[in-house]
Design an enzyme around this catalytic site. Structure first.
Site, PDB file in Angstrom:
ATOM      1  N   SER A 163       0.829  -1.204   0.000  1.00 32.11           N
ATOM      2  CA  SER A 163       0.000   0.000   0.000  1.00 32.11           C
ATOM      3  C   SER A 163       0.863   1.253   0.000  1.00 32.11           C
ATOM      4  CB  SER A 163      -0.961  -0.045   1.193  1.00 32.11           C
ATOM      5  OG  SER A 163      -2.270   0.048   0.747  1.00 32.11           O
ATOM      6  N   ASP A 214      -9.628  -5.655  -4.127  1.00 34.66           N
ATOM      7  CA  ASP A 214      -8.948  -4.483  -3.576  1.00 34.66           C
ATOM      8  C   ASP A 214      -9.392  -3.223  -4.310  1.00 34.66           C
ATOM      9  OD1 ASP A 214      -7.215  -2.660  -2.463  1.00 34.66           O
ATOM     10  OD2 ASP A 214      -5.394  -3.599  -3.236  1.00 34.66           O
ATOM     11  N   HIS A 262      -7.910  -5.702   0.164  1.00 32.57           N
ATOM     12  CA  HIS A 262      -6.671  -4.949   0.288  1.00 32.57           C
ATOM     13  C   HIS A 262      -5.854  -5.404   1.498  1.00 32.57           C
ATOM     14  CE1 HIS A 262      -4.000  -1.560  -0.343  1.00 32.57           C
ATOM     15  NE2 HIS A 262      -4.065  -1.301   0.948  1.00 32.57           N
TER      16      HIS A 262
END
Length: 345
Positions: free
Chosen positions: A206, A287, A319
């Site tokens: 991320s 995600d 995610h």
């Protein structure tokens, strides 16, 4: 519906693609059924100037209150993990900035057999998270054991107290500190004795994937001396979308928006000079950031960088599930793909 989505993203740590849904607002403090003098004091100390649920709120006096699940991190102790037999310890990277890191050493390590080194940058929307947090710590135990590699995860300073790109600058400085061990004369004995500086990988999920990319570009553009960066592990990456994120703009007041190469790597004039000869881009089917991961892999393919790009999609997952859902049966296949990528010649 919007509340449900935001609540879901909060519970799953999905701190990134929901940025475009976040509203910056100035709100008065809640009413109190107390005396007038108490109410006056409260209004002066608890007035909210900015609020970005479920991430943080900022008060008029400058205080930052982190919201939700990781507002108070769940620290994992260092030492020998009984399940993976991985040893961990914490090291100081810079006494000046306060940046530190956690080191992960697999079992049966021996100085005569150097191991690949993975430099990891944690996720958390640039404003939350830590390598000392149990969720990140536990995944890195698995990766260390599966790949039989040394992992060092950097605890960079967080926004908004430290506006972006402080996190990126801390992370780049940490790699430079790690590089001082390349000749076996650095300050940390584990890195000196066990790490193969001819096999270095940069990794992150991320926001951490965004940082790993940034550091790789800096390493290539400056021709960093010492470590040979072989590849990147880019997991569920956060990059800019079709709309500017209000929370990112607040955390990074110097950002140039749609022309910011940190958000839009295709605009970086140094992209073709990025360190490494291969990259593994991992996404997940459900995600919110999946499309950005796909776009990033396509960007690398046509950037002139010249490295090999591999792509891995975790079917049916959300995610950063490998951090947020430790019971997922998809974690083992993912860690095997990552380990194979690290150990392939």
């Amino acid at each position: 519906m919007l509340f449900t989505v935001l609540n879901f993203l909060f519970l799953s740590y999905n701190l990134f693609d929901s940025f475009s849904l976040i509203i910056s607002s100035v709100q008065p403090p809640p009413p109190f059924s107390l005396s007038h003098s108490h109410l006056a004091m409260d209004s002066s100390t608890n007035e909210i100037t900015h609020e970005f649920p479920p991430y943080f709120r900022v008060y008029k006096d400058g205080r930052v209150e982190r919201l939700g699940r990781v507002a108070v991190p769940d620290p994992a102790p260092t030492g020998l993990d009984p399940k993976t037999h991985v040893q961990t310890k914490d090291v100081v990277v810079s006494s000046e900035s306060g940046v530190s890191a956690r080191l992960f050493l697999p079992k049966n390590s021996h100085p005569d057999h150097k191991l690949p080194l993975v430099v990891h940058y944690h996720g958390g929307g640039f404003c939350k998270g830590s390598p000392f947090d149990r969720a990140f710590h536990n995944f890195l135990l698995l990766l260390t054991a599966e790949a039989n590699a040394i992992v060092i995860s950097v605890d960079y300073r967080l926004a908004p107290e430290h506006p972006l790109p402080t996190a990126h600058q801390d992370s780049w400085a940490a790699l430079q500190w790690i590089a001082t061990h390349s000749n076996g004369q650095g300050p940390d004995p584990w890195l000196n004795e066990y790490a193969d500086f001819g096999r270095v990988f940069l990794a992150g999920e991320s926001a951490g994937a965004n940082i790993a990319h940034y550091v790789a570009v800096q390493a290539g553009a400056t021709e960093l001396i010492g470590p040979k960066i072989v590849g990147l592990l880019i997991m569920h990456p956060f990059f800019g979308g079709k709309e500017l994120d209000k929370i990112y703009s607040y955390m990074c007041p110097t950002s140039t928006g749609f022309s910011d190469p940190i958000l839009y790597p295709e605009l970086d004039p140094n992209l073709s000079r990025m360190a490494g000869v291969k990259a593994l881009v991992c996404v997940a089917e459900k995600d919110w950031l999946r499309d950005r991961g796909v776009a990033y892999s396509e960007t690398l393919g046509k950037s002139g960088w010249g490295g090999a790009v591999s792509f891995y999609d975790s079917e049916g997952e959300e995610h950063a599930f490998f951090v947020l859902n430790p019971g997922s049966e998809k974690i083992k296949p993912l860690t095997k793909v990552m380990a194979d990528f690290i150990n392939q010649d």
